[in-house]
Design an enzyme around this catalytic site. Structure first.
Site, PDB file in Angstrom:
ATOM      1  N   ASP A   8       0.711  -1.284   0.146  1.00  0.00           N
ATOM      2  CA  ASP A   8       0.249   0.302   0.106  1.00  0.00           C
ATOM      3  C   ASP A   8       0.270   1.266  -0.243  1.00  0.00           C
ATOM      4  OD1 ASP A   8      -2.433   1.686   0.789  1.00  0.00           O
ATOM      5  OD2 ASP A   8      -1.526   1.371   2.540  1.00  0.00           O
ATOM      6  N   ASP A  10      -0.360   5.088   0.460  1.00  0.00           N
ATOM      7  CA  ASP A  10      -0.772   6.276   1.812  1.00  0.00           C
ATOM      8  C   ASP A  10      -0.842   5.409   3.099  1.00  0.00           C
ATOM      9  OD1 ASP A  10      -0.585   8.678  -0.252  1.00  0.00           O
ATOM     10  OD2 ASP A  10      -3.130   7.582  -1.176  1.00  0.00           O
TER      11      ASP A  10
END
Length: 200
Positions: A8, A10
């Site tokens: 991922d 953010d």
């Protein structure tokens, strides 16, 4: 043995506090990171939900351009880039690909693939891309990825992901802890492979 890491962006590669200075400045607030006890920020931002959504949509490129790196992430990813495949899978919309690639370049980070899916549901993408391990900060994503893909998931500890986790989701404080877990996991995988080979 080379593995494919699903990562991922953010709150995982970027610092989990990245968004708050932008929100506080735009809305004249003073929200502290420690106060964010759930992933959805709407209850903490005292403005109309539609107003906030519009503001976020308008400002996404600026926010992502200005997001700092998570502590300790760069040397670890730069070590892994030669040993494994780094596939970054994000809920950002596909229209933000250029901004995202530019951010990686500006921070000296390598990627083998970036997939911006425009949704928090990463299970199908992780399955399609055949990732072996995932790195995440969103609690329900981490649990779903582990349970539906049958892979270990590293969950970076934040105030907004404190719900209980199953055994295959591994909570870590930072990238240094994540790297130690990954090295141990790789060693176990290699031992299993060697034992299987010797039994043939």
């Amino acid at each position: 043995m080379k593995k494919r890491f699903g990562i991922d962006i953010d709150g995982t590669v970027t610092c989990p506090t990245s968004l708050l200075p932008f929100i506080n400045k735009a809305f004249g607030m003073n929200i502290a990171y420690e106060d964010i006890t759930q992933y959805n920020l709407t209850p903490f931002v005292k403005v109309d939900e539609k107003v906030f959504a519009h503001w976020f949509s308008e400002n996404e490129p600026i926010i992502y351009e200005g997001s700092p790196l998570a502590k300790g992430v760069k040397p670890i990813l730069n070590k892994w880039k030669n040993e494994h495949e780094l596939f970054f899978i994000s809920a950002r919309g596909p229209h933000l690909l250029e901004v995202t690639e530019n951010w990686f370049s500006a921070h000296g980070l390598t990627f083998h693939h970036i997939e911006l899916i425009g949704s928090h549901d990463k299970v199908e993408t992780a399955k399609n891309l055949k990732v072996d391990l995932f790195f995440e900060d969103k609690h329900d994503n981490a649990v779903a990825l582990h349970e539906e893909c049958g892979i270990p998931v590293i969950l970076f500890d934040t105030p907004y992901n404190q719900e209980p986790i199953p055994q295959g989701v591994i909570r870590v404080n930072d990238w240094a802890e994540a790297a130690i877990w990954v090295e141990n996991w790789l060693r176990k995988q290699e031992n299993i492979r060697e034992m299987a080979g010797s039994m043939k």
